[in-house]
Design a protein around this motif. Structure first.
Motif: not given
Lengths: 328, 327
Positions: A56, A61, A64, A67-68, A71-72, A75, A77, B131, B134-136, B138-139, B141-143, B165-166, B169, B173
């Motif tokens: 990606r 950013v 992001l 921090g993203g 979060g990911a 979640g 990943l 952020p 956004a990451g959560l 993304l997880a 959505k991806t899954k 920033e978030s 993005t 996405w």
């Protein structure tokens, strides 16, 4: 499987490729990692192979990106985020020092953050004070983050693979001066380099040098010169700073009784201070000489390429420092 | 005198309102316990009372599925109870005891966590929710999990760079985030107009391409409906934003006497108490006041019992500080 010489940069590419192949939860994000294949070419081919959802591109950013990734990872990943230069980690100060390092602990230790931030570090190419630093010490001072500092192509691959599979947040400092260095790298996708296990790069009797990242090659070069003067140097590469393999350092110093800590990051409050302090504390009775540090100079790094070399330890400085140590 | 309407819509409205009334009352009862703990110095940390904002928190969190992600804000506790968290583990965190969700690392609301209910915690630095959400998202959505990531924040935190920033993005996405701005007009002692040059936050989100709604945060039904729509948008890949205009009835933290605020303004805020307004609306719809009294009484009893259970749980010993740094 045959080992063949590839570059440090390509070893990183292979590690990413293999881990993305192995685990669909692994994905990359960062500036220019996708279509371009990375500003240093390290992610070349991965966008085509795995697609835009797993490689990606982002805008500028850093909050992001780091921090993203936190979060990911929360979640489920396994993000491998890239900041274009290690210096840019500081743009994501809150996300790296706080969220990445502390989120699990703050929340009782019941959440996990399996994430990696790749941070290209090191002085090369006249990119100046904000694109050349080696801030591993900043993060060593921050409980909750593992730190990898590979010095060879084989370790670059094996440590990155371990980092991706680790359930803890890892900052992976890759030195830009090493990108084109070639070495033998196993093609075995299950060959990992464990964290917390240092490696003796050269066996010697008289002086121990602890060095990592690009400083290992400089130390090896110095050791060759010193060998001609019958000064035998042992070089210990810790490979990861967190966890830190003090045992291998200790075994070496018990043998040599002399220790030089060598790093590229600037001297004052640098990571060498911690190693020197531990050596003074734990190995006092084995030492015949004061513990020495040789490190980057305490100034911002100028953009003039002609001046860069004065900002981090050069081979002749290592030689003369070891020579002095050997006199004790 | 109001009579019950035979209209099904009104009946449904009354049922929803009753549910929101109950969750608002539970959150308030829990905060009353915490305020008591703060006043008696049983709890010695900072607590940021949510009085005035419980209704909107209940209205959004009851619209989320149990597995939707929640990053709550510092002001109040209703987010947590409305999302289904056990008040014993919340109060265990206040008491710094092992019954707390952080097993004694507490104390305070700051880091209550319950991943089984999607409650992924809170940062001590405001604006860090952008952020992370956004990451959560993304997880999810991806899954292909279909979960949204809801994040609450005040108008103060909306000024952080992390928002931009978030936000860009999340839009790029198509992330399923639902951002809820609790705009009470005050960032500690700073009036939003004075420090941000506007009282309105939503235009920023609209400019980023978010689905944007502005709603009276004291009207629980309006907020609930907005939340349902926002969540629907987010699940469809359109990041969603709700600006809930609300009231901070108490100070920034328990004990803050708000000398920087006009007394008439605080008095006016009190008349817009969401529990009061929801109760009035229910009575208009024909609800018996005794039923409402009973709901509040049950909430008080529940939270008092939870406090008893939490405070009798063991304290951690000093070795606790070393646990949980590493996975």
């Amino acid at each position: 499987m045959s080992d063949k010489p590839i570059t440090y940069a390509w070893a990183i590419n292979h590690a990413l490729d293999e881990e993305m192949q192995r685990d669909p939860d692994v994905f990359l994000m960062g500036q220019d990692v996708g279509r371009m294949g990375g500003v240093f070419g390290l992610t070349r081919g991965l966008h085509d192979k795995f697609g835009g959802e797993r490689v990606r591109d982002v805008s500028i950013v850093e909050h992001l990106v780091v921090g993203g990734a936190v979060g990911a990872a929360l979640g489920g990943l396994r993000p491998v985020a890239e900041v274009q230069f290690a210096d840019f980690l500081l743009l994501a100060g809150d996300e790296s020092f706080h969220k990445m390092a502390k989120w699990r602990y703050m929340h009782g230790g019941i959440l996990t953050l399996p994430m990696v931030v790749r941070a290209p570090c090191g002085i090369q190419g006249g990119v100046g004070a904000e694109h050349s630093q080696s801030p591993e010490g900043h993060y060593w001072h921050t409980p909750g983050i593992k730190i990898a500092v590979p010095s060879t192509p084989a370790d670059a691959k094996g440590l990155l693979k371990s980092a991706i599979r680790d359930d803890n947040p890892v900052i992976y400092f890759e030195n830009r001066r090493l990108y084109r260095v070639k070495g033998e790298v196993s093609a075995d996708p299950e060959l990992l380099v464990p964290f917390g296990q240092g490696k003796v790069r050269r066996v010697g009797r008289d002086v121990t040098i602890v060095a990592w990242s690009a400083m290992v090659d400089a130390a090896l070069e110095a050791a060759e010169i010193l060998e001609r003067e019958e000064i035998s140097v042992e070089i210990v590469d810790p490979r990861t700073l967190v966890p830190f393999d003090m045992e291998t350092v200790s075994t070496s110093v018990r043998k040599t009784s002399r220790l030089l800590v060598l790093h590229e990051a600037s001297l004052t409050m640098g990571p060498g201070a911690e190693i020197a302090a531990r050596a003074a504390d734990e190995l006092f009775e084995h030492l015949d000489a004061p513990v020495k540090r040789l490190a980057g100079t305490d100034n911002p790094i100028p953009q003039n390429m002609a001046l860069e070399q004065f900002c981090y330890p050069q081979t002749d400085q290592i030689v003369s420092t070891v020579r002095d140590l050997a006199k004790w | 005198m109001t009579t019950m309407s035979p209209d099904a819509g009104l009946t449904k409205q009354r049922e929803t309102l009753l549910r929101l009334y109950r969750e608002t009352a539970r959150g308030r009862a829990l905060e009353d316990v915490v305020n008591q703990l703060a006043q008696t110095r049983t709890f010695r940390g900072f607590f940021h009372p949510g009085r005035g904002q419980e209704g909107l928190q209940a209205a959004v969190c009851t619209a989320l599925n149990v597995d939707d992600y929640l990053l709550y804000a510092h002001r109040g506790l209703t987010y947590l109870t409305a999302k289904g968290m056990d008040p014993v583990s919340i109060l265990g965190d206040f008491h710094g005891r092992l019954a707390g969700s952080t097993r004694g690392l507490g104390a305070g609301t700051v880091h209550c966590v319950d991943p089984a209910r999607g409650i992924m915690g809170q940062g001590g630095t405001l604006g860090s929710c952008f952020p992370l959400s956004a990451g959560l998202a993304l997880a999810s959505k991806t899954k292909g999990e279909g979960k949204v990531a809801a994040a609450f924040f005040g108008e103060g935190a909306s000024a952080r760079g992390t928002f931009l920033e978030s936000g860009v993005t999340a839009k790029a996405w198509g992330l399923p985030v639902v951002w809820i701005c609790e705009n009470n007009g005050w960032a500690v002692s700073a009036r939003v107009q004075d420090v941000q040059g506007t009282a309105d936050i939503a235009p920023r989100a609209a400019a980023l391409g978010f689905h944007t709604q502005v709603v009276d945060g004291q009207d629980v039904l309006a907020v609930h409906e907005a939340a349902i729509e926002a969540i629907r948008q987010a699940r469809g890949g359109v990041p969603a934003f709700i600006e809930a205009k609300t009231e901070r009835i108490e100070g920034h933290f328990t004990g803050d006497m708000q000398p920087y605020r006009d007394r008439d303004e605080v008095a006016a805020a009190k008349t817009r108490d969401p529990l009061l307004l929801a109760g009035q609306r229910l009575v208009e719809l024909g609800e018996d006041t005794a039923v409402l009294d009973d709901i509040r009484e049950q909430a008080r009893a529940e939270m008092n019992a939870a406090d008893e259970a939490a405070r009798t749980s063991p304290l951690p010993d000093g070795t606790r500080i070393h646990e949980g740094v590493w996975a």
